[in-house]
Design a protein around this motif. Structure first.
Motif, mmCIF file in Angstrom:
data_model
loop_
_atom_site.group_PDB
_atom_site.id
_atom_site.type_symbol
_atom_site.label_atom_id
_atom_site.label_comp_id
_atom_site.label_asym_id
_atom_site.label_seq_id
_atom_site.Cartn_x
_atom_site.Cartn_y
_atom_site.Cartn_z
ATOM 1 N N ARG A 27 -9.727 11.592 5.500
ATOM 2 C CA ARG A 27 -10.624 10.936 4.562
ATOM 3 C C ARG A 27 -10.385 9.428 4.613
ATOM 4 N N VAL A 28 -11.459 8.664 4.687
ATOM 5 C CA VAL A 28 -11.370 7.209 4.776
ATOM 6 C C VAL A 28 -12.560 6.593 4.036
ATOM 7 N N PHE A 29 -12.548 5.257 3.935
ATOM 8 C CA PHE A 29 -13.730 4.541 3.472
ATOM 9 C C PHE A 29 -13.977 3.350 4.377
ATOM 10 N N LEU A 47 -11.522 -8.442 -5.853
ATOM 11 C CA LEU A 47 -10.634 -7.625 -5.023
ATOM 12 C C LEU A 47 -10.872 -7.795 -3.526
ATOM 13 N N PHE A 48 -11.829 -8.642 -3.149
ATOM 14 C CA PHE A 48 -12.206 -8.809 -1.736
ATOM 15 C C PHE A 48 -12.280 -10.291 -1.403
ATOM 16 N N SER A 49 -11.752 -10.654 -0.234
ATOM 17 C CA SER A 49 -11.802 -12.045 0.217
ATOM 18 C C SER A 49 -12.113 -12.104 1.705
ATOM 19 N N ARG A 50 -12.612 -13.255 2.125
ATOM 20 C CA ARG A 50 -12.846 -13.519 3.551
ATOM 21 C C ARG A 50 -11.785 -14.497 4.055
ATOM 22 N N ASN A 51 -11.059 -14.076 5.063
ATOM 23 C CA ASN A 51 -10.043 -14.906 5.710
ATOM 24 C C ASN A 51 -8.948 -15.367 4.755
ATOM 25 N N ARG A 52 -8.744 -14.619 3.688
ATOM 26 C CA ARG A 52 -7.654 -14.880 2.746
ATOM 27 C C ARG A 52 -7.043 -13.555 2.326
ATOM 28 N N PHE A 53 -5.771 -13.582 1.964
ATOM 29 C CA PHE A 53 -5.097 -12.368 1.512
ATOM 30 C C PHE A 53 -5.703 -11.890 0.195
ATOM 31 N N ASN A 54 -5.885 -10.595 0.083
ATOM 32 C CA ASN A 54 -6.336 -9.966 -1.155
ATOM 33 C C ASN A 54 -6.022 -8.485 -1.038
ATOM 34 N N LEU A 55 -6.339 -7.745 -2.066
ATOM 35 C CA LEU A 55 -6.185 -6.295 -1.977
ATOM 36 C C LEU A 55 -6.971 -5.776 -0.784
ATOM 37 N N LEU A 56 -8.221 -6.215 -0.653
ATOM 38 C CA LEU A 56 -9.056 -5.916 0.512
ATOM 39 C C LEU A 56 -9.565 -7.230 1.068
ATOM 40 N N LEU A 216 -7.666 3.468 -4.838
ATOM 41 C CA LEU A 216 -6.865 4.492 -5.516
ATOM 42 C C LEU A 216 -6.998 5.845 -4.823
ATOM 43 N N ALA A 217 -8.205 6.142 -4.332
ATOM 44 C CA ALA A 217 -8.435 7.434 -3.677
ATOM 45 C C ALA A 217 -7.838 7.474 -2.274
ATOM 46 N N PHE A 218 -7.750 6.295 -1.608
ATOM 47 C CA PHE A 218 -7.245 6.220 -0.231
ATOM 48 C C PHE A 218 -6.161 5.148 -0.158
ATOM 49 N N PRO A 219 -5.019 5.333 -0.802
ATOM 50 C CA PRO A 219 -3.990 4.290 -0.827
ATOM 51 C C PRO A 219 -3.421 4.007 0.564
ATOM 52 N N LEU A 220 -3.210 2.718 0.850
ATOM 53 C CA LEU A 220 -2.635 2.283 2.132
ATOM 54 C C LEU A 220 -3.371 2.912 3.316
ATOM 55 N N MET A 221 -4.696 2.969 3.209
ATOM 56 C CA MET A 221 -5.510 3.697 4.189
ATOM 57 C C MET A 221 -5.301 3.212 5.617
ATOM 58 N N THR A 222 -5.337 1.894 5.825
ATOM 59 C CA THR A 222 -5.285 1.396 7.202
ATOM 60 C C THR A 222 -3.925 1.652 7.851
ATOM 61 N N LEU A 223 -2.865 1.603 7.061
ATOM 62 C CA LEU A 223 -1.547 1.951 7.597
ATOM 63 C C LEU A 223 -1.495 3.425 7.965
ATOM 64 N N LYS A 224 -2.128 4.266 7.149
ATOM 65 C CA LYS A 224 -2.138 5.694 7.424
ATOM 66 C C LYS A 224 -2.934 6.021 8.686
ATOM 67 N N VAL A 225 -3.957 5.215 8.981
ATOM 68 C CA VAL A 225 -4.741 5.438 10.198
ATOM 69 C C VAL A 225 -3.844 5.336 11.427
ATOM 70 N N VAL A 226 -3.036 4.285 11.493
ATOM 71 C CA VAL A 226 -2.139 4.097 12.637
ATOM 72 C C VAL A 226 -1.086 5.203 12.682
ATOM 73 N N ALA A 227 -0.518 5.545 11.516
ATOM 74 C CA ALA A 227 0.470 6.620 11.473
ATOM 75 C C ALA A 227 -0.144 7.937 11.952
ATOM 76 N N ALA A 228 -1.383 8.202 11.544
ATOM 77 C CA ALA A 228 -2.050 9.450 11.936
ATOM 78 C C ALA A 228 -2.300 9.492 13.443
ATOM 79 N N ILE A 229 -2.680 8.352 14.035
ATOM 80 C CA ILE A 229 -2.916 8.308 15.475
ATOM 81 C C ILE A 229 -1.655 8.718 16.232
ATOM 82 N N HIS A 230 -0.511 8.189 15.844
ATOM 83 C CA HIS A 230 0.734 8.509 16.533
ATOM 84 C C HIS A 230 1.207 9.930 16.229
ATOM 85 N N TRP A 231 0.969 10.396 15.022
ATOM 86 C CA TRP A 231 1.337 11.776 14.671
ATOM 87 C C TRP A 231 0.528 12.772 15.486
#
Length: 267
Positions: A27-29, A47-56, A216-231
């Protein structure tokens, strides 16, 4: 004016048919970002920014050639090489944003429209875990584009997995995103379909409430994507699927088709 950018919550499915059957679902978004709206989203959303750190966040260097050249200008240049001129028509990017500064997008999709809304071309930007990026630029026939229909094919040009040879074609099928997102990708070799992947999701408005709900529904999603690829790679190796040798990258990081590829597989 109605906002074209949106949030899609859903999932991805990958299925390998041979020599060992293997299937995964996650599951992803995604965010669908109209390039003309990204700066306004940056100003309006907390919660969203362009070319700056933010939650997204969205960082231009994560896409295209990673240079300072504007991303839309890069895409328009690709389209011109393919004989497609969209003028001031919208370019909309379906991608996973950075989450707390981290992202990995196996594939990002650019839906390139004429000013009247017709889908004129697709750009499939694929990134490997080896840090190499390749774009497939494919025009959409006018009859298909009027319905937002996508039926396309391209020869594989990027080594994305140590478990797949390079002698393959991709077949893309789907529609320009509306209330639903749908895109399927078949990997076809000399013996037929080797793998099938699908992306699917439901559209939501793009605001702080829906973004917070997705995180909240997909916490740390992008990190999990990489972990899932290697798993999943480990599981394939344990199943006895043999490794392949990584070839040198293509000289041109962009595959250009001047017209939709004629193939019975893409119909």
């Amino acid at each position: 004016m109605t906002q074209a950018s949106a949030l899609y919550r859903g999932g991805v499915m990958h299925q390998r048919l041979r020599p060992r059957a293997h299937r995964l679902n996650y599951r992803v978004f995604w965010m669908l970002l109209d390039m003309a709206e990204i700066d306004e989203l940056d100003r309006r959303l907390r919660l969203f920014s362009r070319n700056r750190f933010n939650l997204l966040s969205f960082h231009d260097r994560d896409y295209g050639d990673g240079s300072d050249v504007a991303l839309r200008a890069q895409i328009v240049a690709f389209l011109k090489r393919a004989g497609v001129d969209i003028g001031e028509g919208p370019v909309r990017l379906l991608t996973m944003p950075r989450v707390l500064g981290y992202v990995f997008n196996p594939i990002s999709l650019y839906y390139c429209h004429q000013i009247d809304g017709r889908l004129a071309a697709m750009v499939y930007e694929v990134t490997s875990t080896f840090g190499v990026r390749h774009a497939y630029v494919i025009p959409v026939p006018e009859t298909d584009g009027a319905a937002g229909l996508i039926r396309q094919g391209a020869a594989k040009a990027l080594y994305v997995s140590p478990f797949m040879e390079m002698q393959m074609d991709y077949v893309f099928r789907g529609h320009a995103p509306g209330d639903r997102l749908d895109m399927s990708i078949d990997g076809v070799d000399a013996d037929g379909i080797l793998i099938n992947a699908a992306m699917f999701g439901d559209r939501s408005s793009l605001d702080d409430r829906t973004l917070w709900s997705a995180v909240l529904a997909f916490p740390l999603m992008t990190l999990k994507v990489v972990a899932a690829i290697h798993w999943e790679a480990l599981k394939l190796w344990l199943k006895g699927v043999r490794l392949t040798r990584q070839p040198p990258p293509a000289r041109d990081p962009v595959t250009i088709q001047r017209r939709a590829r004629e193939s019975h597989l893409a119909r």
